[in-house]
Design a protein around this motif. Structure first.
Motif, PDB file in Angstrom:
ATOM      1  N   GLY A  59       0.832  -1.053   0.034  1.00 20.39           N
ATOM      2  CA  GLY A  59      -0.167   0.090   0.075  1.00 20.39           C
ATOM      3  C   GLY A  59       0.885   1.349   0.088  1.00 20.39           C
ATOM      4  N   TYR A  60       1.889   1.223   0.903  1.00 22.62           N
ATOM      5  CA  TYR A  60       2.690   2.582   0.879  1.00 22.62           C
ATOM      6  C   TYR A  60       3.209   2.657  -0.399  1.00 22.62           C
ATOM      7  N   SER A  61       3.783   1.778  -1.083  1.00 24.32           N
ATOM      8  CA  SER A  61       4.432   1.795  -2.371  1.00 24.32           C
ATOM      9  C   SER A  61       3.791   2.425  -3.368  1.00 24.32           C
ATOM     10  N   ILE A  62       2.531   1.797  -3.311  1.00 21.81           N
ATOM     11  CA  ILE A  62       1.411   2.441  -4.418  1.00 21.81           C
ATOM     12  C   ILE A  62       1.252   3.903  -4.098  1.00 21.81           C
ATOM     13  N   ALA A  63       1.104   4.408  -2.940  1.00 25.76           N
ATOM     14  CA  ALA A  63       0.575   5.602  -2.593  1.00 25.76           C
ATOM     15  C   ALA A  63       1.895   6.532  -2.660  1.00 25.76           C
ATOM     16  N   PHE A  64       3.126   6.166  -2.477  1.00 23.82           N
ATOM     17  CA  PHE A  64       4.067   7.279  -2.245  1.00 23.82           C
ATOM     18  C   PHE A  64       5.424   6.725  -2.884  1.00 23.82           C
ATOM     19  N   GLY A  65       5.047   5.660  -3.922  1.00 21.94           N
ATOM     20  CA  GLY A  65       6.253   5.379  -4.573  1.00 21.94           C
ATOM     21  C   GLY A  65       6.573   6.436  -5.639  1.00 21.94           C
ATOM     22  N   GLU A  66       7.756   6.003  -6.654  1.00 23.18           N
ATOM     23  CA  GLU A  66       8.354   6.796  -7.461  1.00 23.18           C
ATOM     24  C   GLU A  66       7.652   6.549  -8.812  1.00 23.18           C
ATOM     25  N   GLY A  67       6.676   6.080  -8.629  1.00 27.25           N
ATOM     26  CA  GLY A  67       5.793   5.414 -10.407  1.00 27.25           C
ATOM     27  C   GLY A  67       5.616   6.529 -11.267  1.00 27.25           C
ATOM     28  N   ASN A  68       4.371   6.815 -11.580  1.00 26.08           N
ATOM     29  CA  ASN A  68       3.820   7.874 -12.434  1.00 26.08           C
ATOM     30  C   ASN A  68       2.920   8.797 -12.015  1.00 26.08           C
ATOM     31  N   ALA A  69       2.143   9.481 -12.820  1.00 33.09           N
ATOM     32  CA  ALA A  69       1.269  10.496 -12.087  1.00 33.09           C
ATOM     33  C   ALA A  69      -0.169   9.615 -11.700  1.00 33.09           C
ATOM     34  N   ILE A  70      -0.037   8.226 -12.334  1.00 33.77           N
ATOM     35  CA  ILE A  70      -1.452   7.733 -11.544  1.00 33.77           C
ATOM     36  C   ILE A  70      -1.086   6.515 -10.598  1.00 33.77           C
ATOM     37  N   HIS A 141      -1.686   8.783  -3.757  1.00 30.85           N
ATOM     38  CA  HIS A 141      -0.946   8.989  -4.561  1.00 30.85           C
ATOM     39  C   HIS A 141      -1.118  10.520  -5.426  1.00 30.85           C
ATOM     40  N   TRP A 142      -2.387  10.158  -5.891  1.00 30.37           N
ATOM     41  CA  TRP A 142      -2.710  11.462  -6.902  1.00 30.37           C
ATOM     42  C   TRP A 142      -2.796  12.705  -6.009  1.00 30.37           C
ATOM     43  N   GLY A 145       0.949  12.333  -2.927  1.00 28.96           N
ATOM     44  CA  GLY A 145       2.275  11.429  -3.432  1.00 28.96           C
ATOM     45  C   GLY A 145       2.710  12.388  -4.841  1.00 28.96           C
ATOM     46  N   GLY A 146       2.335  13.476  -5.035  1.00 32.44           N
ATOM     47  CA  GLY A 146       2.895  14.010  -6.351  1.00 32.44           C
ATOM     48  C   GLY A 146       2.187  13.468  -7.566  1.00 32.44           C
ATOM     49  N   GLY A 147       1.195  12.900  -7.448  1.00 29.97           N
ATOM     50  CA  GLY A 147       0.652  12.579  -8.652  1.00 29.97           C
ATOM     51  C   GLY A 147      -0.480  13.399  -9.606  1.00 29.97           C
ATOM     52  N   MET A 148      -1.620  13.055 -10.257  1.00 31.05           N
ATOM     53  CA  MET A 148      -2.068  13.975 -11.074  1.00 31.05           C
ATOM     54  C   MET A 148      -2.946  15.109 -11.029  1.00 31.05           C
ATOM     55  N   LEU A 149      -3.134  14.974  -9.364  1.00 28.29           N
ATOM     56  CA  LEU A 149      -4.216  16.044  -8.812  1.00 28.29           C
ATOM     57  C   LEU A 149      -3.265  17.042  -8.155  1.00 28.29           C
ATOM     58  N   ALA A 150      -1.988  16.792  -7.985  1.00 28.09           N
ATOM     59  CA  ALA A 150      -1.143  17.636  -6.849  1.00 28.09           C
ATOM     60  C   ALA A 150      -0.763  18.575  -7.881  1.00 28.09           C
ATOM     61  N   ASP A 151      -0.076  19.792  -7.234  1.00 32.16           N
ATOM     62  CA  ASP A 151       0.563  20.869  -8.293  1.00 32.16           C
ATOM     63  C   ASP A 151       1.580  20.261  -9.430  1.00 32.16           C
ATOM     64  N   GLY A 152       1.300  20.843 -10.595  1.00 32.74           N
ATOM     65  CA  GLY A 152       1.865  20.464 -11.740  1.00 32.74           C
ATOM     66  C   GLY A 152       1.303  19.330 -12.378  1.00 32.74           C
ATOM     67  N   GLY A 153      -0.053  18.733 -12.013  1.00 31.05           N
ATOM     68  CA  GLY A 153      -0.748  17.811 -12.455  1.00 31.05           C
ATOM     69  C   GLY A 153      -1.748  18.151 -13.596  1.00 31.05           C
ATOM     70  N   ILE A 154      -2.715  17.636 -13.692  1.00 31.38           N
ATOM     71  CA  ILE A 154      -3.621  17.954 -14.590  1.00 31.38           C
ATOM     72  C   ILE A 154      -4.432  19.180 -14.621  1.00 31.38           C
ATOM     73  N   PHE A 155      -4.256  19.749 -13.514  1.00 25.14           N
ATOM     74  CA  PHE A 155      -4.899  21.145 -13.062  1.00 25.14           C
ATOM     75  C   PHE A 155      -3.996  22.291 -13.111  1.00 25.14           C
ATOM     76  N   GLY A 156      -2.670  22.117 -13.458  1.00 18.88           N
ATOM     77  CA  GLY A 156      -1.715  22.939 -13.724  1.00 18.88           C
ATOM     78  C   GLY A 156      -1.078  23.150 -12.514  1.00 18.88           C
ATOM     79  N   ASP A 157      -0.151  24.233 -12.398  1.00 15.36           N
ATOM     80  CA  ASP A 157       0.762  24.439 -11.423  1.00 15.36           C
ATOM     81  C   ASP A 157       0.101  24.354  -9.951  1.00 15.36           C
ATOM     82  N   ASN A 158      -1.268  24.708  -9.842  1.00 11.67           N
ATOM     83  CA  ASN A 158      -1.905  24.888  -8.438  1.00 11.67           C
ATOM     84  C   ASN A 158      -2.854  23.652  -8.454  1.00 11.67           C
TER      85      ASN A 158
END
Length: 392
Positions: A59-70, A141-142, A145-158
């Motif tokens: 679980g921890y790896s899925i959430a906070f691993g170094e994978g991709n945005a998803i 993760h999203w 964990g720096g994934g797709m909903l975080a800063d720099g994700g699908i909603f831009g810098d914020n």
């Protein structure tokens, strides 16, 4: 490593575990009939044990691993490569793992309130484990964990602002609870009042204390931000308790203790996503509105929609978490697009994953106990124990 930060997060980790064991167990246990109280305790306790192991395994790896945005990937499975000297910011990473583990414990435990008094124990364990890994961990993760909903994700810098889990914890658990309650169907007898309101108050008080670790610890530092998060959390809980009680008095002529402490939880859930961004006055507003809003949500789901979400998980946690997430944008502290967009993305994902898991798991193990077991109570029939010498 910062010693002060580390010491505070060690304390916060203990506080968040204290929320589930014994806080949530007592809060939920007091609300059911006496013949089912041990089953509620068992659900909370077993979920805490199972989620701990699964979080460590993958679980921890899925959430906070170094994978991709998803997807975080599997590189940190079994804490691979993490030692006592490995750092996550100013903290030992193994401590960050443990702190987040307590969140992974309480989130599926919250869902327990939707299916008490009629659910199969095998279903509880299998569903909770799969749901934590396939729904909760990816959302973590999203957002965190720096994934797709975080800063720099699908909603831009914020990206989305969710300080301690309005989306990650409360929206996901609330929606899952509502869906299980819908597919499970109502209890045969849901007119019996809570068997021990004293348990309910004690459990709510423990949750209130533990929430200081939940929200204050999410600052991940021993600083002014943590102190402010703790303070606004307390003020929101107090305001919501009072507004719930007042609204009950206006509507029914009496303010109940169970109602007041339910208001406490509504205020805590509502401030959770905003606790790292708002000030004390804003926290009072959030709490005061939440006490009334969540009470009306209880009435809508229970009496208008006729869904037996037994202990009002969606109305209190789901609605509260969603409301608090939106209030971040209302106060101009986050992007409307990111806040609403993230609520929508996570909402759709949670619904799809939860529905699929319900059908998959109930094909393996029964979703609901038989009629005789439900009438006699889960304590004796499923666990072979009785909480009291008398029957309610």
């Amino acid at each position: 490593m910062n010693g002060a930060d580390t010491a505070w997060i060690i304390v916060a980790t203990a506080l968040v575990l204290f929320m589930t064991l014994p806080g949530l167990a007592l809060f939920y246990g007091g609300l059911v009939r006496s013949r089912n109280v041990l089953s509620v305790f068992m659900h909370c306790y077993a979920i805490a044990c199972l989620m701990s192991v699964l979080w460590f395994v993958v679980g921890y790896s899925i959430a906070f691993g170094e994978g991709n945005a998803i997807w975080g990937g599997l590189d940190k499975a079994f804490l691979n490569g993490i030692t006592a000297d490995t750092l996550a910011g100013t903290l030992p990473e193994v401590l960050f793992f443990a702190f987040q583990m307590t969140f992974a414990i309480i989130t599926p435990a919250l869902i327990v309130g939707a299916y008490v008094e009629r659910v199969g124990f095998g279903f509880v364990l299998l569903f909770s484990g799969l749901w934590m890994l396939l729904c909760y961990a990816p959302v973590v993760h999203w957002v965190w964990g720096g994934g797709m909903l975080a800063d720099g994700g699908i909603f831009g810098d914020n990206g989305v602002k969710d300080f301690a889990g309005g989306i990650v914890v409360h929206e996901t658990a609330g929606l899952a609870a509502l869906l299980i309650a819908f597919f499970l169907g109502p209890r045969k007898n849901h007119t019996t009042p809570p068997h021990n309101p004293g348990y309910v108050m004690i459990g709510a008080a423990m949750l209130w204390v533990g929430w200081f670790g939940f929200n204050g610890g999410s600052q991940l530092a021993a600083d002014g931000g943590a102190a402010m998060a703790l303070t606004v959390t307390h003020l929101s809980a107090a305001a919501a308790s009072l507004s719930w009680a007042l609204w009950e008095r206006i509507k029914f002529g009496k303010s109940s203790m169970v109602g007041m402490v339910t208001g406490t939880i509504a205020g805590l859930a509502s401030i959770t996503p905003a606790s790292g961004f708002v000030g004390p006055v804003q926290a009072l507003i959030i709490g005061a509105v939440a006490g009334i809003l969540c009470q009306e949500a209880v009435n809508l789901i229970r009496n208008k929609m006729k869904i037996d979400d037994t202990l009002d998980v969606f109305a209190v946690h789901g609605v509260g978490g969603i409301f608090g997430t939106i209030m971040i944008a209302v106060f101009g502290l986050g992007s409307w697009v990111a806040q609403l967009g993230s609520l929508a993305v996570v909402g759709v994902f949670t619904v799809v994953v939860t529905v699929v898991l319900i059908f998959v798991v109930k094909a393996i193990t029964p979703l609901r106990v038989d009629d005789e077991t439900e009438v006699n109570g889960l304590d004796i029939a499923v666990h072979g124990e009785r909480a009291y010498d008398h029957a309610s």
